[in-house]
Design a protein around this motif. Sequence first.
Motif, PDB file in Angstrom:
ATOM      1  N   MET A 124      -2.479   2.608  -1.094  1.00 33.95           N
ATOM      2  CA  MET A 124      -3.328   3.789  -0.959  1.00 33.95           C
ATOM      3  C   MET A 124      -2.602   4.933  -0.269  1.00 33.95           C
ATOM      4  O   MET A 124      -2.550   6.058  -0.768  1.00 33.95           O
ATOM      5  CB  MET A 124      -4.602   3.441  -0.177  1.00 33.95           C
ATOM      6  CG  MET A 124      -5.639   2.699  -0.973  1.00 33.95           C
ATOM      7  SD  MET A 124      -7.224   2.640  -0.116  1.00 33.95           S
ATOM      8  CE  MET A 124      -7.633   4.372  -0.035  1.00 33.95           C
ATOM      9  N   ALA A 125      -2.066   4.669   0.906  1.00 33.07           N
ATOM     10  CA  ALA A 125      -1.420   5.727   1.672  1.00 33.07           C
ATOM     11  C   ALA A 125      -0.166   6.234   0.959  1.00 33.07           C
ATOM     12  O   ALA A 125       0.199   7.413   1.103  1.00 33.07           O
ATOM     13  CB  ALA A 125      -1.063   5.216   3.068  1.00 33.07           C
ATOM     14  N   ILE A 126       0.498   5.364   0.195  1.00 33.55           N
ATOM     15  CA  ILE A 126       1.696   5.783  -0.531  1.00 33.55           C
ATOM     16  C   ILE A 126       1.325   6.769  -1.637  1.00 33.55           C
ATOM     17  O   ILE A 126       1.897   7.853  -1.753  1.00 33.55           O
ATOM     18  CB  ILE A 126       2.433   4.555  -1.108  1.00 33.55           C
ATOM     19  CG1 ILE A 126       2.967   3.681   0.030  1.00 33.55           C
ATOM     20  CG2 ILE A 126       3.579   5.001  -2.020  1.00 33.55           C
ATOM     21  CD1 ILE A 126       3.629   2.388  -0.431  1.00 33.55           C
ATOM     22  N   PHE A 127       0.338   6.414  -2.456  1.00 31.24           N
ATOM     23  CA  PHE A 127      -0.067   7.290  -3.557  1.00 31.24           C
ATOM     24  C   PHE A 127      -0.772   8.546  -3.040  1.00 31.24           C
ATOM     25  O   PHE A 127      -0.648   9.615  -3.635  1.00 31.24           O
ATOM     26  CB  PHE A 127      -0.980   6.536  -4.529  1.00 31.24           C
ATOM     27  CG  PHE A 127      -0.230   5.744  -5.560  1.00 31.24           C
ATOM     28  CD1 PHE A 127      -0.007   6.251  -6.819  1.00 31.24           C
ATOM     29  CD2 PHE A 127       0.272   4.485  -5.246  1.00 31.24           C
ATOM     30  CE1 PHE A 127       0.699   5.524  -7.766  1.00 31.24           C
ATOM     31  CE2 PHE A 127       0.979   3.745  -6.181  1.00 31.24           C
ATOM     32  CZ  PHE A 127       1.197   4.260  -7.450  1.00 31.24           C
ATOM     33  N   ASN A 128      -1.518   8.417  -1.943  1.00 28.41           N
ATOM     34  CA  ASN A 128      -2.211   9.575  -1.369  1.00 28.41           C
ATOM     35  C   ASN A 128      -1.315  10.418  -0.477  1.00 28.41           C
ATOM     36  O   ASN A 128      -1.716  11.476  -0.014  1.00 28.41           O
ATOM     37  CB  ASN A 128      -3.432   9.114  -0.550  1.00 28.41           C
ATOM     38  CG  ASN A 128      -4.514   8.500  -1.417  1.00 28.41           C
ATOM     39  OD1 ASN A 128      -4.601   8.790  -2.597  1.00 28.41           O
ATOM     40  ND2 ASN A 128      -5.340   7.646  -0.824  1.00 28.41           N
TER      41      ASN A 128
END
Length: 338
Positions: free
Chosen positions: A76-80
Amino acid sequence: MNQPSFFHDLSVSDIGEVRAHSEVRRFSGGDLVFMEGDPVDHFYIIESGRISIYLRRAGRDELLCELESGEYFGEMAIFNRDRRAASARATVETELICVDKDWFLGFVEARPAVAGRIRALLERRNEEILLTESLIDSTGIDSQRLHVSIKGDPSMRESAFSRERYESIVDRHLEQLQPVLEELLLKRSVYRLFLNFSSGELRVSSIFDPFIEEIHTVDKLILGSYVDRHFPLIPYAEKSNMVRAIYGFIIQDGHFAGLPGQWQKIYINTRGRWTPVRQEEISKVIARLGVLRSMPNFYLRNFSISMIKDAIRMQFNCDGTHIVNALDYQRFLEENLG
């Protein structure tokens, strides 16, 4: 969660490439992998063991999901391109394949099938976190959380007993005011009201002008002619139908289709099953305002109730805020007043 293994549909060479650009780390049961708010460094695949994903909500940890061997997390944090939105902890002896975030992004974007699967999962996880992050859900407090307590300024709590109680205009007119408040919500255009005992003001929202919050003073509200001028009569059932119609209009508007998928899904699910707070529950709540205001030590400072959300907000002189649903209101009173 039963998501497909990260290695599902990958070739033998792709799997070998992932392993070549990662390291395996071992965690004991109870070990923290990362915390909510941490910067992002890796994407994780569970080689063996089990991981709990949880979120801090209203002062306590709330479990989002548990993941097992083959499942993955941390995307999540990578894509966001953001910090960690939740925390991850090993619940048993666990081995994780830790993949560098930058290499991971390049690997996934070069493989559309993998990217599509991860983005679909990302949407579901965004939906789960969106629902969990809110103190109350879209229609009120859910059945698992009948009482939310928020602590305010600690100095207010420490000095609560030493401060002299102020008798406001609301105290002097409360007996006359209570039936007016009930009438506004049950028979007139108001769908939400906020009463401030200290200032003597009542802030209301009307179904006929839903984007505006009006402010009225208590001394005016106890006059029947004033109420007639400012608040049109409308039966409760018809007012409820207007709320549903407004929700329906928003869903049909072209801008709604441009919202994130998880937001659309939550909105449609919650507004589609929306029902107003029961009239008898509103009456019971308003009838007990005097009891909460006359408590000897911790007494009511302000109060909010709505026919749309089953969430009654009460703030006391110790600066603590309590949010309960209408059905649990009586239990709240019994526990706090005896």
